[in-house]
Design a protein around this motif. Structure first.
Motif, PDB file in Angstrom:
ATOM      1  N   UNK A 164       0.892  -1.290   0.029  1.00 52.73           N
ATOM      2  CA  UNK A 164       0.015   0.053   0.102  1.00 52.73           C
ATOM      3  C   UNK A 164       0.842   1.372  -0.086  1.00 52.73           C
ATOM      4  N   UNK A 165       0.599   1.920  -1.024  1.00 56.03           N
ATOM      5  CA  UNK A 165       1.521   3.338  -1.067  1.00 56.03           C
ATOM      6  C   UNK A 165       0.746   4.391  -0.629  1.00 56.03           C
ATOM      7  N   UNK A 166       1.379   5.432  -0.243  1.00 57.07           N
ATOM      8  CA  UNK A 166       0.882   6.869   0.202  1.00 57.07           C
ATOM      9  C   UNK A 166      -0.074   6.616   1.636  1.00 57.07           C
ATOM     10  N   UNK A 167       0.458   5.764   2.476  1.00 60.49           N
ATOM     11  CA  UNK A 167      -0.251   5.371   3.851  1.00 60.49           C
ATOM     12  C   UNK A 167       0.235   6.531   4.630  1.00 60.49           C
ATOM     13  N   UNK A 168      -0.729   7.361   5.018  1.00 63.14           N
ATOM     14  CA  UNK A 168      -0.406   8.759   5.773  1.00 63.14           C
ATOM     15  C   UNK A 168      -0.682   8.715   7.325  1.00 63.14           C
ATOM     16  N   UNK A 169      -1.725   7.845   7.702  1.00 60.66           N
ATOM     17  CA  UNK A 169      -2.163   7.832   8.902  1.00 60.66           C
ATOM     18  C   UNK A 169      -2.147   6.347   9.528  1.00 60.66           C
ATOM     19  N   UNK A 170      -2.116   6.247  10.622  1.00 61.83           N
ATOM     20  CA  UNK A 170      -2.225   4.928  11.311  1.00 61.83           C
ATOM     21  C   UNK A 170      -3.669   4.237  11.133  1.00 61.83           C
ATOM     22  N   UNK A 171      -4.698   4.829  11.209  1.00 63.26           N
ATOM     23  CA  UNK A 171      -5.953   4.432  10.858  1.00 63.26           C
ATOM     24  C   UNK A 171      -5.848   3.933   9.199  1.00 63.26           C
ATOM     25  N   UNK A 172      -5.271   4.408   8.203  1.00 62.08           N
ATOM     26  CA  UNK A 172      -4.960   4.006   6.911  1.00 62.08           C
ATOM     27  C   UNK A 172      -4.191   2.644   7.091  1.00 62.08           C
ATOM     28  N   UNK A 173      -3.016   2.676   8.037  1.00 68.88           N
ATOM     29  CA  UNK A 173      -2.283   1.630   8.129  1.00 68.88           C
ATOM     30  C   UNK A 173      -3.082   0.493   8.686  1.00 68.88           C
TER      31      UNK A 173
END
Length: 408
Positions: A164-173
């Motif tokens: 997964x590219x451009x993961x900017x927050x821990x929620x997205x992670x």
């Protein structure tokens, strides 16, 4: 000629760094992607893989390198060791028979292949048996849509890893993990994991106490010794590290007091910085430790070039503490009130204002390969862009040394 290069870490589900994507730019007046894809790839390979530069740029881990169509057809990757990098097949490549032949050959010779910025389509289906990693830009292909594709292609007979590219927050992670992604790219690791207030851990308190002592104008050796002595893990790291620095001595240094006296005040500040930061990031991604030290050095060196009255040590602390909220999982506004920092440093960390704030903005832009912002901020600071590029590579090399020593 200077090599304009930025890197972005690739992490696994445990947030361990498995490699770095290398991002290329061809000089101060020529931002990628204005440069041709082939030229960009060839320059990056020549500048970083015909010398030891790639090892320094990736801290010995794999490099993720973009390869455009012609480079793949010409089998350019065969010129380089297969263990050095991951071949990223650019999304602009035509899924032709010619490309498929090249991919099959590279796969058969043991190279690791990835599809970059992948968007599911029938044309790429025949390539999948020879692909090892599929990269989804979650800004282009939402996680929910990628989840559907992953579920239909992730089984025991297919060993593809999904990134997964451009993961900017821990929620997205977290969402990407639940969707089945194996690898992650983005700066989520450099932001606090928890937004809500929580009590500082013993690790964080020890680190904060050490940071407080080294930011004072007069270092109290006795106080630092007493702080170190209360933490077994930190004590071990400090003695291990100081003996690495003094390996030529006939007799090893075996006491904290002896180590502190040997180092002296200024070296002690840096020494405590390295090991305390490694200590604070013990349960954090390794990239966070490396990025903290890299920013500290980069910020200090840039401050020497900027036409301002910035003091080098203040710049060093600004770079180091730019990730303090992530190190301690506390809002930066609250953490810095516990440290006797200069007002300029505080303003830079909280608001990114003042000369130090501009340097911090420049560093952050370079980390993310935001070349237009790098160009603008360099002009504002009256720093030559070629010098910025050179100091970035220097800071990678400098931080790489401590990444391999202070964390041992």
């Amino acid at each position: 000629m200077h090599s304009y290069l930025a890197r972005q870490p690739v992490l696994n589900r445990d947030k361990a760094t498995v490699g770095y994507e290398l991002l290329f730019r061809d000089g101060p007046n020529n931002c990628f992607p204005d440069v041709g894809d082939e030229h960009a790839t060839n320059r990056l390979l020549a500048d970083n893989f015909f010398t030891s530069g790639a090892i320094e740029a990736t801290s010995g881990k794999k490099a993720f390198v973009n390869f455009p169509y012609t480079s793949l057809i010409q089998r350019t990757p065969l010129m380089f060791p297969k263990k050095s990098f991951v071949i990223e097949i650019l999304e602009t490549c035509d899924p032709s028979d010619e490309l498929l032949e090249a991919v099959i050959e590279l796969n058969s010779k043991g190279y690791t292949l990835a599809l970059d910025d992948f968007v599911p389509s029938a044309e790429w289906k025949r390539f999948l048996p020879y692909i090892h990693i599929i990269k989804f830009d979650i800004r282009t292909v939402p996680i929910a849509k990628a989840r559907f594709f992953i579920r239909h292609h992730k089984d025991k007979t297919n060993k593809i890893l999904f990134l997964a590219e451009k993961v900017e927050t821990h929620d997205e992670f977290t969402e990407a993990c639940e969707a089945g992604f194996d690898l992650f790219q983005g700066f989520f690791f450099s932001k606090p994991e928890l937004l809500q207030r929580k009590t500082l851990t013993p690790y964080a308190l020890t680190t904060l106490r050490l940071y407080k002592e080294i930011t004072l104008s007069d270092v109290d050796f006795g106080t630092i010794e007493s702080i170190i002595a209360t933490d077994v893990s930190l004590s071990y790291k400090l003695l291990r590290h100081v003996n690495n620095l003094t390996y030529t001595r006939a007799k090893p240094i075996s006491s904290f007091k002896q180590a502190l006296v040997y180092l002296g005040e200024e070296r002690l500040r840096r020494f405590v910085t390295f090991v305390a930061t490694a200590h604070a990031t013990e349960k954090k991604p390794q990239s966070l430790y490396s990025l903290s030290l890299q920013r500290a050095h980069f910020c200090e060196r840039l401050s020497n070039l900027a036409r301002t009255d910035i003091i080098g040590n203040q710049a060093f602390l600004t770079g180091l503490f730019s990730l303090l909220d992530s190190l301690l999982d506390q809002p930066i506004e609250e953490v810095i009130t516990l440290l006797p920092l200069d007002k300029q440093v505080q303003q830079a960390l909280v608001h990114q204002t003042g000369p130090l704030g501009l340097i911090l903005k420049l560093i952050t832009a370079y980390d993310k390969a935001q070349w237009e912002a790098v160009s603008l901020l360099s002009k504002q600071l009256q720093i030559n862009e070629s010098d910025v590029a050179e100091l970035y590579l220097e800071s990678l090399k400098w931080s790489s040394y401590f990444e391999h020593t202070a964390t041992d």
